[in-house]
Design an enzyme around this catalytic site. Structure first.
Site, PDB file in Angstrom:
ATOM      1  N   LYS A  52       0.842  -1.208   0.000  1.00  0.00           N
ATOM      2  CA  LYS A  52       0.000   0.000   0.000  1.00  0.00           C
ATOM      3  C   LYS A  52       0.875   1.255   0.000  1.00  0.00           C
ATOM      4  CE  LYS A  52      -3.924  -2.387   2.031  1.00  0.00           C
ATOM      5  NZ  LYS A  52      -4.859  -2.621   3.146  1.00  0.00           N
ATOM      6  N   GLN A  96      -4.821  -1.597   9.589  1.00  0.00           N
ATOM      7  CA  GLN A  96      -4.772  -2.909   8.940  1.00  0.00           C
ATOM      8  C   GLN A  96      -5.270  -3.990   9.907  1.00  0.00           C
ATOM      9  OE1 GLN A  96      -3.907  -3.241   5.708  1.00  0.00           O
ATOM     10  NE2 GLN A  96      -3.974  -5.451   5.598  1.00  0.00           N
ATOM     11  N   ASP A 119     -11.154   2.787   4.172  1.00  0.00           N
ATOM     12  CA  ASP A 119     -11.409   1.339   4.109  1.00  0.00           C
ATOM     13  C   ASP A 119     -12.902   1.054   3.955  1.00  0.00           C
ATOM     14  OD1 ASP A 119      -9.367  -0.528   4.103  1.00  0.00           O
ATOM     15  OD2 ASP A 119      -9.012  -0.407   6.265  1.00  0.00           O
TER      16      ASP A 119
HETATM   17  N1  L34 Z   1      -7.975  -2.594   7.366  1.00  0.00           N
HETATM   18  N2  L34 Z   1      -7.372  -4.738   6.734  1.00  0.00           N
HETATM   19  C1  L34 Z   1      -7.790  -3.496   6.390  1.00  0.00           C
HETATM   20  N3  L34 Z   1      -8.051  -3.157   5.093  1.00  0.00           N
HETATM   21  C2  L34 Z   1      -7.874  -4.052   4.105  1.00  0.00           C
HETATM   22  O1  L34 Z   1      -8.182  -3.736   2.844  1.00  0.00           O
HETATM   23  C3  L34 Z   1      -7.398  -5.329   4.420  1.00  0.00           C
HETATM   24  N4  L34 Z   1      -7.114  -6.288   3.464  1.00  0.00           N
HETATM   25  C4  L34 Z   1      -7.399  -7.687   3.759  1.00  0.00           C
HETATM   26  C5  L34 Z   1      -6.725  -8.015   5.106  1.00  0.00           C
HETATM   27  N5  L34 Z   1      -6.846  -6.950   6.079  1.00  0.00           N
HETATM   28  C6  L34 Z   1      -7.183  -5.668   5.763  1.00  0.00           C
HETATM   29  C7  L34 Z   1      -6.104  -6.204   2.571  1.00  0.00           C
HETATM   30  O2  L34 Z   1      -5.458  -5.178   2.377  1.00  0.00           O
HETATM   31  C8  L34 Z   1      -6.769  -8.396   2.595  1.00  0.00           C
HETATM   32  N6  L34 Z   1      -5.929  -7.391   1.948  1.00  0.00           N
HETATM   33  C9  L34 Z   1      -5.065  -7.666   0.868  1.00  0.00           C
HETATM   34  C10 L34 Z   1      -4.382  -6.655   0.208  1.00  0.00           C
HETATM   35  C11 L34 Z   1      -3.527  -6.932  -0.842  1.00  0.00           C
HETATM   36  C12 L34 Z   1      -3.330  -8.205  -1.254  1.00  0.00           C
HETATM   37  C13 L34 Z   1      -3.999  -9.233  -0.620  1.00  0.00           C
HETATM   38  C14 L34 Z   1      -4.863  -8.960   0.428  1.00  0.00           C
HETATM   39  C15 L34 Z   1      -2.366  -8.448  -2.371  1.00  0.00           C
HETATM   40  O3  L34 Z   1      -1.727  -7.557  -2.832  1.00  0.00           O
HETATM   41  N7  L34 Z   1      -2.194  -9.702  -2.814  1.00  0.00           N
HETATM   42  C16 L34 Z   1      -1.294 -10.029  -3.863  1.00  0.00           C
HETATM   43  C17 L34 Z   1      -0.156 -10.919  -3.387  1.00  0.00           C
HETATM   44  C18 L34 Z   1       0.626 -10.351  -2.260  1.00  0.00           C
HETATM   45  C19 L34 Z   1       1.625 -11.362  -1.705  1.00  0.00           C
HETATM   46  O4  L34 Z   1       2.570 -11.667  -2.412  1.00  0.00           O
HETATM   47  O5  L34 Z   1       1.414 -11.844  -0.562  1.00  0.00           O
HETATM   48  C20 L34 Z   1      -2.057 -10.777  -4.947  1.00  0.00           C
HETATM   49  O6  L34 Z   1      -1.620 -10.758  -6.085  1.00  0.00           O
HETATM   50  O7  L34 Z   1      -3.079 -11.395  -4.628  1.00  0.00           O
END
Ligand code: L34
Length: 292
Positions: A52, A96, A119
């Site tokens: 982020k 988060q 959020d």
């Molecule tokens: N307050 N908590 C708050 N806001 C959010 O919007 C989140 N979330 C969820 C968990 N807790 C939170 C996220 O940010 C899930 N989440 C999230 C954000 C980004 C990714 C996955 C979940 C993401 O970028 N995933 C990548 C892979 C990242 C890696 O290598 O681990 C993908 O391509 O899926």
């Protein structure tokens, strides 16, 4: 089968946001400013928060990361939130999740000023979303809707089955899919851990949104030919094949489900990157004062 490339779309959207930031700066405004609070050292959370912060830099936002140890008290965290609520230089912030057990997530969410709640987790934003009023829509559901728009996937009159009823994905995405809008206008069924005959229901789905957090839960025998599959799961499972020692698994058994569908999101590279750009979009809206 068409792969829904969340990574590619997220890059396009970042480029669009960058342009907007440039014109804001050109007209004498300051750059949008997002703060992210992280508590403790959950591996997933650290990765997502780093991503982020990096994404803010990419689009020209100012960002502030505020990291606390697990030992922080609820009161101290609430105090920080109060400070951020009253910071005139800050457009939006998030805490988060998950939080350590001794801190009430609900109390924390309700302490955030809804006008800075990028959020979209505050009850005011959730309530406004559910009745179709302007608000901050939470990032993962907003990202899913954006993918449906950009791939021109029809949803009107379709049967959409959501698996999972969490406050941050299942409930809001079900609410958006049933709304009188495009995307939306779907007939929505919400399934969860107590659902009987789950397979009977998923087999009727034109669109399945899997958001239950159980790796490879959705198998080919549960999916109708030609269905659209949105995989929200990102569970870390141990792996000897990667340097990190884990591998990211979705809620869908991709290899066997993919050949049956018309569209499918991969993990990684599907919904995850869209979650991050949706947060950027909300922050931009906050900075422009377009919601409140
Ligand atoms: N307050 N908590 C708050 N806001 C959010 O919007 C989140 N979330 C969820 C968990 N807790 C939170 C996220 O940010 C899930 N989440 C999230 C954000 C980004 C990714 C996955 C979940 C993401 O970028 N995933 C990548 C892979 C990242 C890696 O290598 O681990 C993908 O391509 O899926």
């Amino acid at each position: 089968m068409n792969l829904i490339d969340g990574k590619l779309i997220s890059q396009q959207i970042k480029a669009e946001i960058s342009e907007e930031v440039k014109s804001m700066l050109a007209s004498g405004k300051r750059a949008p400013h997002l703060a992210v609070i992280i508590v403790g050292h959950d591996g997933g959370s650290e990765t997502y928060v780093a991503s982020k912060v990096r994404s803010c830099e990419e689009v020209g936002f100012k960002s502030t990361k505020i990291a606390f140890e697990d030992s922080i008290s609820e009161e101290e965290l609430l105090q920080k939130i109060d400070e951020l609520n009253n910071d005139g230089e800050l457009d939006g912030f998030i805490v988060q999740l998950p939080l350590p057990k001794h801190i009430s997530e609900q109390k924390v969410i309700e302490a955030i000023d809804f006008r800075k709640d990028v959020d979209g987790f505050h009850p005011v934003n959730v309530g406004r979303m559910s009745i179709g009023l302007p608000c901050f829509v939470s990032a993962t559901p907003a990202g899913i809707m954006e993918l449906l728009i950009r791939y021109e996937i029809p949803t009107s009159g379709k049967h959409c089955v959501v698996i999972g009823r969490s406050n941050i994905v299942g409930k809001p995405v079900a609410s958006l899919m049933m709304q009188k809008a495009n995307p939306g206008d779907a007939t929505v069924t919400v399934c969860h851990s107590r659902t009987k005959n789950l397979k009977e229901i998923t087999l009727q789905a034109d669109i399945i949104i899997a958001a239950l957090g159980i790796p490879e839960f959705l198998t080919a025998d549960m999916v109708k030919e030609g269905a659209v599959i949105i995989d929200v799961g990102t569970t870390r499972v141990p792996s000897t094949e990667t340097k990190s020692g884990f591998r990211l698994k979705g809620d869908v058994k991709f290899d066997e489900v993919a050949p049956k569908c018309s569209y499918i999101t991969p993990v990684p590279g599907g919904v995850g990157p869209m979650t991050i750009v949706s947060l950027l979009k909300n922050t931009l809206l906050a900075a422009k004062g377009e919601i409140y």
